[in-house]
Scaffold this motif. Structure first.
Motif, PDB file in Angstrom:
ATOM      1  N   MET A  83       0.817  -1.209   0.000  1.00  0.00           N
ATOM      2  CA  MET A  83       0.000   0.000   0.000  1.00  0.00           C
ATOM      3  C   MET A  83       0.856   1.267   0.000  1.00  0.00           C
ATOM      4  N   THR A  84       1.914   1.270   0.786  1.00  0.00           N
ATOM      5  CA  THR A  84       2.742   2.469   0.875  1.00  0.00           C
ATOM      6  C   THR A  84       3.914   2.456  -0.087  1.00  0.00           C
ATOM      7  N   ASN A  85       4.373   1.278  -0.478  1.00  0.00           N
ATOM      8  CA  ASN A  85       5.577   1.201  -1.298  1.00  0.00           C
ATOM      9  C   ASN A  85       5.367   0.655  -2.701  1.00  0.00           C
ATOM     10  N   GLY A  86       4.253  -0.011  -2.949  1.00  0.00           N
ATOM     11  CA  GLY A  86       4.057  -0.623  -4.259  1.00  0.00           C
ATOM     12  C   GLY A  86       5.201  -1.570  -4.563  1.00  0.00           C
ATOM     13  N   GLU A  87       5.768  -1.449  -5.731  1.00  0.00           N
ATOM     14  CA  GLU A  87       6.892  -2.301  -6.116  1.00  0.00           C
ATOM     15  C   GLU A  87       8.230  -1.569  -5.967  1.00  0.00           C
ATOM     16  N   GLN A  88       8.241  -0.495  -5.217  1.00  0.00           N
ATOM     17  CA  GLN A  88       9.458   0.290  -5.064  1.00  0.00           C
ATOM     18  C   GLN A  88      10.503  -0.437  -4.216  1.00  0.00           C
ATOM     19  N   ARG A  89      11.719   0.061  -4.303  1.00  0.00           N
ATOM     20  CA  ARG A  89      12.852  -0.514  -3.583  1.00  0.00           C
ATOM     21  C   ARG A  89      12.602  -0.547  -2.073  1.00  0.00           C
ATOM     22  N   GLU A  90      11.938   0.474  -1.531  1.00  0.00           N
ATOM     23  CA  GLU A  90      11.683   0.545  -0.100  1.00  0.00           C
ATOM     24  C   GLU A  90      10.882  -0.663   0.386  1.00  0.00           C
ATOM     25  N   ARG A  91      10.056  -1.195  -0.464  1.00  0.00           N
ATOM     26  CA  ARG A  91       9.279  -2.370  -0.077  1.00  0.00           C
ATOM     27  C   ARG A  91      10.206  -3.546   0.190  1.00  0.00           C
ATOM     28  N   GLY A  92      11.236  -3.675  -0.616  1.00  0.00           N
ATOM     29  CA  GLY A  92      12.215  -4.734  -0.400  1.00  0.00           C
ATOM     30  C   GLY A  92      12.868  -4.624   0.966  1.00  0.00           C
ATOM     31  N   MET A  93      13.122  -3.408   1.402  1.00  0.00           N
ATOM     32  CA  MET A  93      13.719  -3.191   2.731  1.00  0.00           C
ATOM     33  C   MET A  93      12.731  -3.602   3.827  1.00  0.00           C
ATOM     34  N   ASP A  94      11.462  -3.279   3.626  1.00  0.00           N
ATOM     35  CA  ASP A  94      10.439  -3.680   4.596  1.00  0.00           C
ATOM     36  C   ASP A  94      10.318  -5.197   4.654  1.00  0.00           C
ATOM     37  N   LEU A  95      10.340  -5.837   3.506  1.00  0.00           N
ATOM     38  CA  LEU A  95      10.236  -7.292   3.467  1.00  0.00           C
ATOM     39  C   LEU A  95      11.438  -7.947   4.147  1.00  0.00           C
ATOM     40  N   LEU A  96      12.605  -7.383   3.932  1.00  0.00           N
ATOM     41  CA  LEU A  96      13.809  -7.901   4.582  1.00  0.00           C
ATOM     42  C   LEU A  96      13.730  -7.704   6.093  1.00  0.00           C
ATOM     43  N   PHE A  97      13.271  -6.533   6.512  1.00  0.00           N
ATOM     44  CA  PHE A  97      13.088  -6.279   7.947  1.00  0.00           C
ATOM     45  C   PHE A  97      12.188  -7.350   8.564  1.00  0.00           C
ATOM     46  N   LEU A  98      11.037  -7.572   7.941  1.00  0.00           N
ATOM     47  CA  LEU A  98      10.081  -8.546   8.487  1.00  0.00           C
ATOM     48  C   LEU A  98      10.666  -9.949   8.537  1.00  0.00           C
ATOM     49  N   LYS A  99      11.273 -10.370   7.450  1.00  0.00           N
ATOM     50  CA  LYS A  99      11.834 -11.720   7.398  1.00  0.00           C
ATOM     51  C   LYS A  99      12.898 -11.913   8.480  1.00  0.00           C
ATOM     52  N   ASN A 100      13.777 -10.925   8.626  1.00  0.00           N
ATOM     53  CA  ASN A 100      14.818 -11.007   9.645  1.00  0.00           C
ATOM     54  C   ASN A 100      14.250 -10.933  11.056  1.00  0.00           C
ATOM     55  N   TYR A 101      13.267 -10.077  11.251  1.00  0.00           N
ATOM     56  CA  TYR A 101      12.661  -9.947  12.583  1.00  0.00           C
ATOM     57  C   TYR A 101      11.958 -11.242  12.981  1.00  0.00           C
ATOM     58  N   TYR A 102      11.237 -11.824  12.063  1.00  0.00           N
ATOM     59  CA  TYR A 102      10.591 -13.111  12.344  1.00  0.00           C
ATOM     60  C   TYR A 102      11.644 -14.153  12.733  1.00  0.00           C
ATOM     61  N   ARG A 103      12.687 -14.234  11.927  1.00  0.00           N
ATOM     62  CA  ARG A 103      13.734 -15.231  12.170  1.00  0.00           C
ATOM     63  C   ARG A 103      14.395 -15.004  13.536  1.00  0.00           C
ATOM     64  N   LEU A 104      14.681 -13.739  13.874  1.00  0.00           N
ATOM     65  CA  LEU A 104      15.280 -13.413  15.168  1.00  0.00           C
ATOM     66  C   LEU A 104      14.413 -13.890  16.332  1.00  0.00           C
ATOM     67  N   ASN A 105      13.123 -13.987  16.092  1.00  0.00           N
ATOM     68  CA  ASN A 105      12.187 -14.371  17.139  1.00  0.00           C
ATOM     69  C   ASN A 105      11.650 -15.792  16.967  1.00  0.00           C
ATOM     70  N   GLY A 106      12.395 -16.607  16.224  1.00  0.00           N
ATOM     71  CA  GLY A 106      12.084 -18.031  16.126  1.00  0.00           C
ATOM     72  C   GLY A 106      10.908 -18.399  15.252  1.00  0.00           C
ATOM     73  N   PHE A 107      10.521 -17.508  14.360  1.00  0.00           N
ATOM     74  CA  PHE A 107       9.382 -17.766  13.478  1.00  0.00           C
ATOM     75  C   PHE A 107       9.903 -17.899  12.054  1.00  0.00           C
ATOM     76  N   ASP A 108       9.806 -19.093  11.504  1.00  0.00           N
ATOM     77  CA  ASP A 108      10.276 -19.329  10.149  1.00  0.00           C
ATOM     78  C   ASP A 108       9.154 -19.114   9.148  1.00  0.00           C
ATOM     79  N   VAL A 109       9.414 -18.257   8.182  1.00  0.00           N
ATOM     80  CA  VAL A 109       8.448 -17.967   7.127  1.00  0.00           C
ATOM     81  C   VAL A 109       8.817 -18.792   5.905  1.00  0.00           C
ATOM     82  N   THR A 110       7.833 -19.415   5.313  1.00  0.00           N
ATOM     83  CA  THR A 110       8.089 -20.169   4.092  1.00  0.00           C
ATOM     84  C   THR A 110       8.294 -19.203   2.932  1.00  0.00           C
ATOM     85  N   ASP A 111       8.811 -19.715   1.855  1.00  0.00           N
ATOM     86  CA  ASP A 111       8.987 -18.895   0.660  1.00  0.00           C
ATOM     87  C   ASP A 111       7.716 -18.839  -0.181  1.00  0.00           C
TER      88      ASP A 111
END
Length: 186
Positions: A83-111
């Protein structure tokens, strides 16, 4: 409302936001029974309304509503960073943040799904404590509220679920958005 009931609410919303299939349709009464243990009446009422409306639809009608709402709705899709980033580069940073944050807290996200997919976020929320939940949901609260604001529950039954999510977040103490958390470095 206890925090375990808030977690239960997140889990139920994650489940109800999954792509509709016969198993979901067959489980609506079981989900309704599970709501009896929830103490917060506004949350319970929203979910009951969703379940009652869903029971009146055929599976193909529910699928059609789901696809129209979430797959074709630019303002109502379930990828909260889109909604806020569309397909922009910033969205990739948000996705990386989420994936890493989940992993740091023991939650594995599938691909299979991106980490900003709201049902995945809710599943995470159903498993972690309030302090772990806050950085993610404070960061994306405005996006979730925006999705909710575009779904009138009088017109679209999924509006009941998004309203429930906002109510549950408020119960969990997530009421003001924070774009970036200084406490997290990913």
């Amino acid at each position: 409302m206890s925090y375990s009931q808030i977690q239960q609410t997140f889990q139920l919303c994650s489940y109800l936001l999954s792509y509709p299939d016969q198993e979901l349709m067959d489980s609506l009464e079981d989900v309704k029974s599970e709501l009896e243990s929830l103490a917060f009446s506004a949350i319970k009422e929203e979910l009951v309304q969703f379940l009652e409306k869903a029971k009146l639809k055929s599976l193909s009608e529910l699928i059609s509503t789901y696809v129209y709402t979430f797959d074709f709705g630019k303002k109502t899709n379930l990828y909260v960073t889109y909604m806020t980033n569309g397909e922009q580069r910033e969205r990739g940073m948000d996705l990386l943040f989420l994936k890493n944050y989940y992993r740091l807290n023991g939650f594995d996200v599938t691909d299979k799904e991106l980490p900003d997919y709201l049902p995945i976020m809710l599943e995470f929320a159903s498993l972690v404590d309030k302090e772990t939940l806050k950085p993610v949901f404070e960061r994306y609260l405005d996006n979730i509220k925006e999705i909710n604001n575009h779904l009138d529950s009088e017109v679209n039954l999924y509006g009941h679920i998004t309203k429930t999510i906002v109510l549950a977040l408020e119960e969990a103490g997530i009421s003001k958005p924070v774009r970036r958390s200084g406490e997290i470095y990913v």
